[in-house]
Design an enzyme around this catalytic site. Structure first.
Site, PDB file in Angstrom:
ATOM      1  N   TRP A   1      23.683  -2.152  -0.794  1.00 31.65           N
ATOM      2  CA  TRP A   1      24.070  -3.292  -1.639  1.00 31.65           C
ATOM      3  C   TRP A   1      24.493  -4.509  -0.843  1.00 31.65           C
ATOM      4  CZ3 TRP A   1      28.876  -4.291   0.069  1.00 31.65           C
ATOM      5  CH2 TRP A   1      29.615  -3.204   0.589  1.00 31.65           C
ATOM      6  N   ASN A   2      24.780  -4.353   0.454  1.00 29.68           N
ATOM      7  CA  ASN A   2      25.457  -5.476   1.125  1.00 29.68           C
ATOM      8  C   ASN A   2      24.529  -6.647   1.445  1.00 29.68           C
ATOM      9  OD1 ASN A   2      24.210  -3.954   3.104  1.00 29.68           O
ATOM     10  ND2 ASN A   2      25.837  -4.203   4.603  1.00 29.68           N
TER      11      ASN A   2
ATOM     12  N   ARG B   1      12.753  -6.853   4.162  1.00 34.40           N
ATOM     13  CA  ARG B   1      12.498  -6.381   5.522  1.00 34.40           C
ATOM     14  C   ARG B   1      11.735  -5.062   5.503  1.00 34.40           C
ATOM     15  NH1 ARG B   1      17.674  -6.608   9.426  1.00 34.40           N
ATOM     16  NH2 ARG B   1      18.000  -4.434   8.936  1.00 34.40           N
TER      17      ARG B   1
ATOM     18  N   ALA C   1      20.228  -0.145  -4.385  1.00 34.26           N
ATOM     19  CA  ALA C   1      21.582   0.391  -4.553  1.00 34.26           C
ATOM     20  C   ALA C   1      22.044   0.203  -5.995  1.00 34.26           C
ATOM     21  CB  ALA C   1      22.535  -0.308  -3.602  1.00 34.26           C
TER      22      ALA C   1
ATOM     23  N   GLY D   1      21.708   2.369   5.338  1.00 34.51           N
ATOM     24  CA  GLY D   1      22.952   2.738   4.676  1.00 34.51           C
ATOM     25  C   GLY D   1      23.870   3.446   5.651  1.00 34.51           C
TER      26      GLY D   1
ATOM     27  N   GLU E   1      18.396   2.858   9.575  1.00 36.37           N
ATOM     28  CA  GLU E   1      19.285   1.749   9.983  1.00 36.37           C
ATOM     29  C   GLU E   1      20.656   2.095   9.432  1.00 36.37           C
ATOM     30  OE1 GLU E   1      18.541  -0.756  11.861  1.00 36.37           O
ATOM     31  OE2 GLU E   1      16.356  -0.759  11.843  1.00 36.37           O
ATOM     32  N   LEU E   2      21.574   2.527  10.302  1.00 35.07           N
ATOM     33  CA  LEU E   2      22.822   3.136   9.816  1.00 35.07           C
ATOM     34  C   LEU E   2      24.055   2.300  10.186  1.00 35.07           C
ATOM     35  CD1 LEU E   2      21.691   6.774  10.701  1.00 35.07           C
ATOM     36  CD2 LEU E   2      21.363   5.509   8.566  1.00 35.07           C
TER      37      LEU E   2
ATOM     38  N   ARG F   1      31.858 -12.868   7.405  1.00 32.37           N
ATOM     39  CA  ARG F   1      30.650 -13.056   6.595  1.00 32.37           C
ATOM     40  C   ARG F   1      30.518 -11.858   5.657  1.00 32.37           C
ATOM     41  NH1 ARG F   1      24.632 -12.132   8.400  1.00 32.37           N
ATOM     42  NH2 ARG F   1      25.684 -10.588   9.657  1.00 32.37           N
TER      43      ARG F   1
ATOM     44  N   CYS G   1      26.835  -4.271   8.607  1.00 34.66           N
ATOM     45  CA  CYS G   1      26.730  -3.223   9.631  1.00 34.66           C
ATOM     46  C   CYS G   1      26.913  -3.785  11.028  1.00 34.66           C
ATOM     47  CB  CYS G   1      25.374  -2.539   9.519  1.00 34.66           C
ATOM     48  SG  CYS G   1      24.014  -3.712   9.516  1.00 34.66           S
TER      49      CYS G   1
ATOM     50  N   GLU H   1      34.287   2.573  10.718  1.00 35.95           N
ATOM     51  CA  GLU H   1      33.582   1.354  10.332  1.00 35.95           C
ATOM     52  C   GLU H   1      34.393   0.713   9.209  1.00 35.95           C
ATOM     53  OE1 GLU H   1      29.711   1.868   8.523  1.00 35.95           O
ATOM     54  OE2 GLU H   1      29.068  -0.102   9.214  1.00 35.95           O
TER      55      GLU H   1
HETATM   56  P1  NAD Z   1      25.357   4.386   1.375  1.00 42.10           P
HETATM   57  O1  NAD Z   1      24.814   5.233   2.450  1.00 42.10           O
HETATM   58  O2  NAD Z   1      26.409   4.931   0.509  1.00 42.10           O
HETATM   59  O3  NAD Z   1      24.188   3.914   0.397  1.00 42.10           O
HETATM   60  C1  NAD Z   1      23.014   3.280   0.872  1.00 42.10           C
HETATM   61  C2  NAD Z   1      21.898   3.558  -0.099  1.00 42.10           C
HETATM   62  O4  NAD Z   1      21.657   4.962  -0.107  1.00 42.10           O
HETATM   63  C3  NAD Z   1      22.200   3.191  -1.555  1.00 42.10           C
HETATM   64  O5  NAD Z   1      21.006   2.770  -2.168  1.00 42.10           O
HETATM   65  C4  NAD Z   1      22.646   4.514  -2.159  1.00 42.10           C
HETATM   66  O6  NAD Z   1      22.447   4.573  -3.534  1.00 42.10           O
HETATM   67  C5  NAD Z   1      21.701   5.445  -1.434  1.00 42.10           C
HETATM   68  N1  NAD Z   1      22.083   6.845  -1.382  1.00 42.10           N
HETATM   69  C6  NAD Z   1      23.314   7.401  -1.268  1.00 42.10           C
HETATM   70  N2  NAD Z   1      23.205   8.768  -1.259  1.00 42.10           N
HETATM   71  C7  NAD Z   1      21.881   9.046  -1.355  1.00 42.10           C
HETATM   72  C8  NAD Z   1      21.117  10.250  -1.398  1.00 42.10           C
HETATM   73  N3  NAD Z   1      21.676  11.454  -1.328  1.00 42.10           N
HETATM   74  N4  NAD Z   1      19.772  10.154  -1.521  1.00 42.10           N
HETATM   75  C9  NAD Z   1      19.167   8.941  -1.594  1.00 42.10           C
HETATM   76  N5  NAD Z   1      19.822   7.777  -1.561  1.00 42.10           N
HETATM   77  C10 NAD Z   1      21.173   7.828  -1.433  1.00 42.10           C
HETATM   78  O7  NAD Z   1      25.832   3.044   2.092  1.00 42.10           O
HETATM   79  P2  NAD Z   1      26.459   1.772   1.412  1.00 42.10           P
HETATM   80  O8  NAD Z   1      27.895   2.003   1.232  1.00 42.10           O
HETATM   81  O9  NAD Z   1      25.671   1.309   0.248  1.00 42.10           O
HETATM   82  O10 NAD Z   1      26.173   0.694   2.559  1.00 42.10           O
HETATM   83  C11 NAD Z   1      27.013   0.527   3.609  1.00 42.10           C
HETATM   84  C12 NAD Z   1      26.510   1.259   4.846  1.00 42.10           C
HETATM   85  O11 NAD Z   1      25.212   0.788   5.184  1.00 42.10           O
HETATM   86  C13 NAD Z   1      27.371   0.944   6.045  1.00 42.10           C
HETATM   87  O12 NAD Z   1      27.575   2.108   6.793  1.00 42.10           O
HETATM   88  C14 NAD Z   1      26.541  -0.054   6.822  1.00 42.10           C
HETATM   89  O13 NAD Z   1      26.843  -0.111   8.172  1.00 42.10           O
HETATM   90  C15 NAD Z   1      25.161   0.422   6.549  1.00 42.10           C
HETATM   91  N6  NAD Z   1      24.189  -0.649   6.782  1.00 42.10           N
HETATM   92  C16 NAD Z   1      23.389  -0.577   7.877  1.00 42.10           C
HETATM   93  C17 NAD Z   1      22.479  -1.592   8.133  1.00 42.10           C
HETATM   94  C18 NAD Z   1      21.584  -1.534   9.344  1.00 42.10           C
HETATM   95  O14 NAD Z   1      20.610  -2.269   9.372  1.00 42.10           O
HETATM   96  N7  NAD Z   1      21.866  -0.708  10.339  1.00 42.10           N
HETATM   97  C19 NAD Z   1      22.375  -2.669   7.270  1.00 42.10           C
HETATM   98  C20 NAD Z   1      23.206  -2.710   6.156  1.00 42.10           C
HETATM   99  C21 NAD Z   1      24.103  -1.683   5.917  1.00 42.10           C
END
Ligand code: NAD
Length: 500
Positions: free
Chosen positions: A165-166, A174, A191, A243, A265-266, A293, A299, A396
């Site tokens: 969602w962020n 992308r 998300a 995520g 991408e975590l 920001r 991330c 984090e």
């Molecule tokens: P999240 O992992 O909770 O969710 C990310 C996505 O995964 C959402 O669409 C969510 O609905 C989905 N999801 C969750 N459980 C799932 C499952 N079991 N099966 C399939 N999909 C599932 O993360 P978040 O809280 O939405 O986002 C924040 C995290 O994302 C932070 O850790 C951040 O660092 C990371 N992030 C990384 C990057 C990157 O490019 N490295 C970019 C943006 C965000």
């Protein structure tokens, strides 16, 4: 009049005057489901829209459509595919303000940040469009002679693209940009917090003329049901996920069953190092942007600000002064710098972290409290860390919360920076080129910003090492995440062909 007024989806929400489809997009049509869920505005705590809630069955229908479309889409001539991308790019551009408004409405980020995200997102989309015509192979003689090695690439196949969602548009553009440009078809899952931006994105691809089944979109309250269904089906050939590290690791386990290609991408734990010879004013300016920001929910955010003791006091004083000037509020209001945190739960998590820090006698230099009123705001906060023995260190933070650490040498800065299982983005501030290069090379991170706190660029390979992920998005490598090498061994008998 909004540019989305002509939408013909059976179910739409009106979001800040913009029509946004609320169904699932499968095989070229929008469809409702029996159940819906509410999308909330984090700045007001009120409902923005009701959207269709997908189940595992819908996910398999989307995979059916993506699988049917794969052969034809993968065979499109590069020029035709690139032209379609350019049409879509222009349509996206025409809807810039629609995207900005919808992103601010559902994610809360200030309008200026939504506009900046829009610009970067379509930059990625255009980058991949330009790559379509530049995918070349190689030709070589077979080692023992008698044949030729023709190496080319082919699309991996139907992909599952999961976004957070962020940065709802940036992550969608992308991933989908790379996958579709490579000739793959896609099932996208946005998300739960921000499904509307993805819906507008997919509607725009539809309007541009992407054929049915090439791109499909699901949103859901039960993400695991979607990933279990699709990753359990051997027709899926690729998962690309952005995520948290925990969910990424879980999905890698699922992908292992069918040996599915995976890009991840975590999370990050970005160190922001300011050395003793740095331009402190520049470092302060960049640290404010890098940390606050998107209310710190990035991330690549500066998660640990690591200051050489020689400049620590000067930096701290100037940084705190700048942070106190940041205006918190609804992203639609003029002059707002920091919007809300995405949800009440996340806002409370930040409050608990800061309260625990305070209770242990920690020093809070700015902010430190939730903001009253509707919505989920938290004051931009700065704390001085005298110890690394606290949950604020190593986690984090994903919040408008800056932690300042002091070190006594360059070596200590590097050791502390690398003391994490993450490895996404790091930053180093110094006026000395020799140090900039030497320190960057020692940092175990996929990306290092030298004297800059923002570095996303379509032309650059974005991604991390260690627990921060696998693979890269953007740059020359990004599209190859969605392509497999294909080798043809071509028998050539020169004597028969030409004679002696
Ligand atoms: P999240 O992992 O909770 O969710 C990310 C996505 O995964 C959402 O669409 C969510 O609905 C989905 N999801 C969750 N459980 C799932 C499952 N079991 N099966 C399939 N999909 C599932 O993360 P978040 O809280 O939405 O986002 C924040 C995290 O994302 C932070 O850790 C951040 O660092 C990371 N992030 C990384 C990057 C990157 O490019 N490295 C970019 C943006 C965000």
């Amino acid at each position: 009049m909004s540019s989305t007024d002509s939408l013909d989806s059976p179910a739409v929400a009106l979001v800040h005057g913009r029509k946004v489809p609320t169904g699932l997009y499968i095989d070229g049509t929008w469809r409702p489901t029996g159940a819906t869920f509410t999308v909330a505005d984090p700045a007001e705590g009120t409902a923005v829209a009701e959207v269709a809630d997908a189940t595992g069955e819908h996910a398999l229908e989307a995979l059916d459509a993506a699988t049917r479309a794969q052969e034809d889409w993968g065979a499109w001539a590069p020029r035709a595919r690139a032209e379609l991308f350019h049409t879509a790019h222009q349509l996206l551009q025409d809807r810039a303000e629609d995207f900005a408004a919808v992103m601010t409405a559902e994610s809360g980020k200030p309008l200026a940040e939504s506009r900046a995200e829009f610009g970067l997102s379509i930059g990625f989309f255009r980058w991949y469009a330009e790559q379509i015509g530049h995918l070349h192979g190689t030709y070589a003689h077979g080692s023992p002679g008698g044949y030729r090695i023709v190496a080319t690439h082919q699309p991996v196949g139907p992909c599952l693209l999961i976004t957070p969602w962020n940065f709802p548009l940036l992550m969608s553009a992308r991933k989908a940009g790379a996958a579709l440009a490579a000739g793959c078809t896609a099932v996208m899952k946005s998300a739960q917090e921000t499904p509307l931006t993805g819906a507008l994105f997919v509607q725009t691809l539809h309007d541009a003329g992407f054929p049915p089944g090439v791109v499909n979109l699901l949103h859901t309250t039960t993400s695991a049901a979607i990933s279990d269904a699709v990753l359990g089906d051997a027709r899926l050939r690729k998962v690309s996920f952005t995520g948290s590290t925990g969910v990424g690791s879980h999905l890698l386990g699922k992908a292992a069953n069918n040996i599915v290609n995976a890009s991840m991408e975590l999370g990050g734990d970005g160190p922001f190092i300011v050395l003793d010879d740095a331009d402190v004013d520049l470092a302060v300016e960049q640290a404010v942007v890098c940390k606050f920001r998107n209310a710190g929910q990035a991330c690549v955010a500066a998660n640990r600000i690591i200051l050489h003791e020689a400049i620590a006091e000067e930096f701290t004083e100037k940084f705190v002064a700048q942070v106190r000037k940041l205006r918190v509020g609804n992203g639609f209001s003029d002059g707002v710098d920091v919007g809300p945190i995405i949800s009440e739960r996340q806002r409370d998590r930040v409050g608990e972290l800061v309260a625990a820090f305070r209770q242990q006698g920690g020093e809070i230099l700015a902010g430190g409290e939730p903001v009253d009123g509707p919505g989920y705001f938290f004051e931009p906060t700065v704390v001085r860390m005298d110890t690394r023995d606290h949950t604020l260190c190593g986690e984090e933070l994903f919040a408008p919360l800056a932690t300042l650490y002091t070190v006594g040498s360059v070596r200590q800065a590097i050791e502390f920076a690398n003391d994490t299982h993450y490895g996404l983005a790091a930053y180093v501030f110094t006026r000395d080129l020799n140090r900039a290069v030497a320190v960057s090379e020692k940092l175990d991170f996929g990306m290092v910003g030298v004297n800059r706190g923002i570095m996303a660029d379509p032309a650059a390979p974005f991604g991390g090492v260690k627990s921060s992920g696998l693979g890269r998005e953007g740059g020359h490598d990004g599209i190859y995440e969605f392509l497999e090498p294909k080798y043809l061994a071509l028998t050539i008998d020169e004597t028969e062909a030409i004679g002696v």
